[in-house]
Design a protein around this motif. Structure first.
Motif, mmCIF file in Angstrom:
data_model
loop_
_atom_site.group_PDB
_atom_site.id
_atom_site.type_symbol
_atom_site.label_atom_id
_atom_site.label_comp_id
_atom_site.label_asym_id
_atom_site.label_seq_id
_atom_site.Cartn_x
_atom_site.Cartn_y
_atom_site.Cartn_z
ATOM 1 N N ASP A 245 -12.430 4.758 22.946
ATOM 2 C CA ASP A 245 -12.497 4.887 21.773
ATOM 3 C C ASP A 245 -11.390 4.723 20.820
ATOM 4 O O ASP A 245 -11.391 5.371 19.717
ATOM 5 N N ALA A 246 -10.689 3.761 21.167
ATOM 6 C CA ALA A 246 -9.500 3.387 20.554
ATOM 7 C C ALA A 246 -9.674 1.965 19.988
ATOM 8 O O ALA A 246 -9.479 1.106 21.078
ATOM 9 N N HIS A 247 -10.109 1.688 18.954
ATOM 10 C CA HIS A 247 -10.464 0.354 18.509
ATOM 11 C C HIS A 247 -9.355 -0.389 17.753
ATOM 12 O O HIS A 247 -9.547 -1.373 17.361
ATOM 13 N N CYS A 248 -8.295 0.146 17.784
ATOM 14 C CA CYS A 248 -6.968 -0.726 17.074
ATOM 15 C C CYS A 248 -5.925 -0.654 18.322
ATOM 16 O O CYS A 248 -5.569 0.150 19.089
ATOM 17 N N THR A 249 -5.435 -1.951 18.357
ATOM 18 C CA THR A 249 -4.560 -2.235 19.360
ATOM 19 C C THR A 249 -3.135 -1.150 19.257
ATOM 20 O O THR A 249 -3.163 -1.098 17.627
ATOM 21 N N ALA A 250 -2.301 -1.156 20.074
ATOM 22 C CA ALA A 250 -0.973 -0.578 19.772
ATOM 23 C C ALA A 250 -0.075 -1.385 18.906
ATOM 24 O O ALA A 250 0.612 -0.868 18.009
ATOM 25 N N GLU A 251 -0.306 -2.756 18.774
ATOM 26 C CA GLU A 251 0.280 -3.676 18.176
ATOM 27 C C GLU A 251 -0.042 -3.499 16.584
ATOM 28 O O GLU A 251 0.644 -3.590 15.710
ATOM 29 N N LEU A 252 -1.445 -3.209 16.381
ATOM 30 C CA LEU A 252 -1.838 -3.138 15.118
ATOM 31 C C LEU A 252 -1.489 -1.978 14.561
ATOM 32 O O LEU A 252 -0.817 -1.949 13.438
ATOM 33 N N LEU A 253 -1.346 -0.886 15.381
ATOM 34 C CA LEU A 253 -0.921 0.550 14.696
ATOM 35 C C LEU A 253 0.455 0.504 14.512
ATOM 36 O O LEU A 253 0.963 1.126 13.512
ATOM 37 N N ALA A 254 1.260 -0.166 15.301
ATOM 38 C CA ALA A 254 2.600 -0.285 14.983
ATOM 39 C C ALA A 254 3.005 -0.948 13.515
ATOM 40 O O ALA A 254 3.795 -0.617 13.012
ATOM 41 N N ALA A 255 2.161 -2.051 13.606
ATOM 42 C CA ALA A 255 2.352 -2.910 12.050
ATOM 43 C C ALA A 255 1.900 -1.950 10.978
ATOM 44 O O ALA A 255 2.502 -2.123 9.941
ATOM 45 N N TYR A 256 0.713 -1.447 11.287
ATOM 46 C CA TYR A 256 0.047 -0.395 10.104
ATOM 47 C C TYR A 256 1.356 0.645 9.811
ATOM 48 O O TYR A 256 1.292 0.818 8.546
ATOM 49 N N ALA A 257 1.637 1.169 11.002
ATOM 50 C CA ALA A 257 2.960 2.282 10.525
ATOM 51 C C ALA A 257 3.914 1.873 9.784
ATOM 52 O O ALA A 257 4.717 2.566 8.894
ATOM 53 N N ARG A 258 4.328 0.728 10.092
ATOM 54 C CA ARG A 258 5.443 0.094 9.355
ATOM 55 C C ARG A 258 5.196 -0.059 7.773
ATOM 56 O O ARG A 258 6.013 0.368 6.728
ATOM 57 N N GLU A 259 3.850 -0.772 7.612
ATOM 58 C CA GLU A 259 3.588 -0.889 6.411
ATOM 59 C C GLU A 259 3.287 0.387 5.599
ATOM 60 O O GLU A 259 3.527 0.681 4.237
ATOM 61 N N ALA A 260 2.721 1.326 6.310
ATOM 62 C CA ALA A 260 2.632 2.653 5.680
ATOM 63 C C ALA A 260 3.856 3.345 5.460
ATOM 64 O O ALA A 260 3.934 4.129 4.076
ATOM 65 N N ALA A 261 4.831 3.074 6.231
ATOM 66 C CA ALA A 261 6.113 3.603 5.943
ATOM 67 C C ALA A 261 6.735 3.141 4.554
ATOM 68 O O ALA A 261 7.257 3.652 3.820
ATOM 69 N N HIS A 262 6.605 1.704 4.421
ATOM 70 C CA HIS A 262 6.950 0.961 3.276
ATOM 71 C C HIS A 262 6.330 1.904 2.056
ATOM 72 O O HIS A 262 6.933 2.104 0.937
ATOM 73 N N LEU A 263 5.204 2.123 2.092
ATOM 74 C CA LEU A 263 4.226 2.728 0.915
ATOM 75 C C LEU A 263 4.753 3.976 0.706
ATOM 76 O O LEU A 263 4.893 4.493 -0.222
#
Length: 644
Positions: A245-263
């Motif tokens: 039930d994990a529908h985001c790749t680890a790569e997407l979550l890592a990229a999301y985390a980077r953008e979230a940290a910038h925010l």
């Protein structure tokens, strides 16, 4: 061993010795080396290592560490996001205290005021919308219009949850949503090309509507994931989706985390202010000392044209308030000639607020630039194609961001923008005019140098200061001042636009914008006074003044005017607080210099009281207008401002 390998080994060794919490202030620099090497796997491993730390251990060793409370929730399993986010925030010197909701419970968590999410009191809530958002409620056979209807239902639900988050979360908290990638395995279930096009249009309208929900004032931010997926980040892994039930790749979550940290950094007011550029191999192709000002190029060949593309990126950043400066190891005269009128680019010496061209240390050059601009050296981003110079600046200017350029100019813009160093919640008109105001400041400085004495110089400036309730369109600028001003910030308190709006609605609260102008130009909103009144008097909860106007007597005029207004309104006293921060030490003397007496000295916090018997005059060179309520503005000379 490479710097990257050394950084990995040092992190691991610190963790194995149980010393990582104690060494937390060194972590950002270690992670910066991994970032510079573009080693995402190493950064992910570092994040998992840091996520094992107990935040309490870090705070016990370093009580001043900046903490961020973040809640993570979503439609499906997002457990992999917390380690990635831990590492990305640590990269920026922030310590994450997370709350991770259970899988699929985001609606209940956000709707229920008694949920564990709200008990965590997060300043940021990440509601991750995975690629199956919408699709889990669509049943075959389906047509594009049915998907569009379900997408609209989802958007309306998210709007309701955003309102619930604003009502139940801490004041000023931000709910972060994201756009949803359209997966090929859904689009290609349609066998008609026309229907695929229709679905694509409907999906883009759904994402556009999500992006329109972005409203810093309402506490909603929306991350756009399309730039990530267009750069090659795969959105989903069908196996992880089916079995975990994990529908985001680890790569997407890592990229999301980077953008979230910038925010998160932008929400905290930690955006950088000035981009300091090298010249040779950075701004142009060629070596000035060898080729001469006429033969360095940024056009007329494929390679030189890549420098031209980089220049256009710099122009775009400058148009939004990023200050451009130069620090180059060259003689000043050829640098001035090359910048003054080179045919290959419209950027000229007027576009750079400071130019340091000499053969000294670039770390010292950056400190000189920061001093000229009245900003802290840590507010600088330094871009250079020399590994040696980058290491000099990294060691000599703690807190400055260092951008790793190399011999391929086509990558310059991408590398400069990778960490969104200049991201702010919204760009204001004051931002767009920032470079012009620094040029006005330079003209003032030249006028000051030519004046017989400083007092006569101030008298000739024609300074006008207007203090009055903040207008709605000024909220973003006031929040920006609160978040980004360090030197003249009496308490160091940081308030977002949403918090400013909430404060402005309280009946006894005053949110006063300080506006300034003189014969050199209009500075716009340069300060804010946050105050309350009650039976004990007027309480100045904070006073913030932009560093670019300090030294003109504006802050003295504002405080003197407030004291007169309080007395004329029959109040018994004015109370103020100074709270120590790393940058406002000098302001501890500001209130006593205006007749305040110490009421309580707590060391890092001093509370002052003014009995309103002997009032300081408004400086004679300042024309002050106070409009502290809805009444008409009144001019203030040395006394008798309008009532509070």
């Amino acid at each position: 061993m490479s710097a990257r390998g050394e950084a990995q080994q040092e992190l691991r060794a610190l963790y194995d010795r149980g010393a990582l919490a104690g060494a937390y202030p060194a972590v950002p620099q270690l992670l910066a080396r991994l970032e510079e090497a573009a080693d995402d796997d190493a950064l992910d491993r570092a994040g998992r290592l840091l996520a094992r730390l107990n935040p309490a251990d870090v705070l016990a060793a370093h009580p001043g560490t900046h903490v961020v409370h973040i809640a993570v929730t979503g439609r499906s399993t997002t457990a992999g996001l917390v380690p990635a986010l831990t590492g990305r925030l640590a990269r920026h010197g922030l310590l994450l205290i997370p709350y991770a909701a259970g899988s699929g419970g985001y609606v209940q968590e956000l709707a229920d005021p008694a949920s564990g999410l709200y008990a965590h009191r997060p300043s940021i809530t990440l509601c991750v919308l995975d690629p199956l958002t919408v699709w889990d409620r669509v049943r075959p056979p389906w047509q594009p219009y049915e998907v569009a209807l379900e997408a609209e239902r989802q958007r309306l639900l998210l709007a309701e949850l955003a309102r619930a988050h604003a009502a139940h979360g801490p004041p000023g908290a931000t709910l972060v949503l994201n756009t949803v990638p359209l997966l090929r395995r859904f689009a290609h279930q349609l066998t008609g090309h026309a229907q695929r096009a229709e679905l694509g249009a409907c999906w883009r309208e759904f994402n556009a509507d999500l992006l329109r929900m972005n409203d810093p004032g309402a506490g909603v931010a929306v991350l756009d994931l399309e730039p990530l997926t267009s750069a090659g980040v795969r959105a989903d892994d069908p196996r992880l989706g089916a079995y975990a039930d994990a529908h985001c790749t680890a790569e997407l979550l890592a990229a999301y985390a980077r953008e979230a940290a910038h925010l998160v950094r932008a929400e905290r007011g930690d955006a950088k202010k000035c981009l300091v550029l090298d010249l040779d191999g950075t701004l142009w192709d060629g070596v000035l000392a060898e080729d001469g000002p006429e033969r360095v190029r940024a056009a007329h060949s494929l390679r030189a044209g890549a420098f031209g593309h980089f220049r256009r990126t710099l122009e775009q950043l400058a148009s939004q308030g990023v200050l451009l400066a130069v620090c180059s190891k060259n003689d000043p005269e050829p640098v001035a000639r090359a910048l003054a009128a080179h045919p290959d680019w419209p950027l000229s010496s007027d576009d750079f607020v400071a130019v340091v061209a000499d053969w000294g240390s670039k770390a010292e050059g950056i400190r000189t630039i920061a001093s000229r601009l009245g900003i802290t050296p840590s507010a600088v981003v330094f871009a250079d194609d020399s590994t040696f110079e980058r290491e000099v600046v990294r060691a000599g200017v703690p807190g400055a961001a260092v951008v790793p350029l190399d011999g391929e100019p086509a990558h310059h813009a991408e590398r400069l923008l990778a960490d969104s160093w200049f991201l702010v919640p919204s760009v204001t008109e004051e931002d767009r005019g920032r470079a012009a105001r620094y040029r006005e400041r330079e003209r003032r400085d030249r006028g000051r140098a030519g004046a017989t004495d400083y007092r006569s110089f101030l008298s000739g400036l024609g300074i006008e200061v207007d203090v009055g309730p903040a207008a709605g369109h000024e909220t973003a600028r006031i929040a920006q001042l609160s978040l980004r001003t360090n030197r003249f910030n009496l308490t160091g308190e940081r308030l977002s636009g949403a918090q400013i709006r909430c404060l402005g609605k309280e009946p006894d609260a005053l949110v006063l914008a300080v506006r300034a102008a003189d014969r050199f130009g209009d500075d716009g909103v340069v300060g804010v006074v946050l105050a309350r009144r009650d039976a004990a008097g007027l309480h100045l909860e904070n006073m913030v003044v932009s560093c670019r106007v300090l030294g003109r007597g504006i802050e003295d005029a504002v405080l003197a005017g407030l004291l007169h207004a309080a007395r004329d309104d029959g109040l018994p006293a004015v109370h103020a607080t100074w709270r120590r921060t790393p940058a406002n030490e000098a302001q501890a003397a500001f209130c006593p210099a205006h007749g305040f007496e110490t009421a309580d000295d707590l060391g890092d916090e001093i509370r002052y009281r003014h009995g309103l018997r002997h009032l300081p005059p408004v400086p004679v060179h300042v024309r002050l207008r106070l409009r502290l309520g809805h009444q008409q503005a009144q001019e203030v000379e040395s006394c008798t401002p309008s009532s509070i």
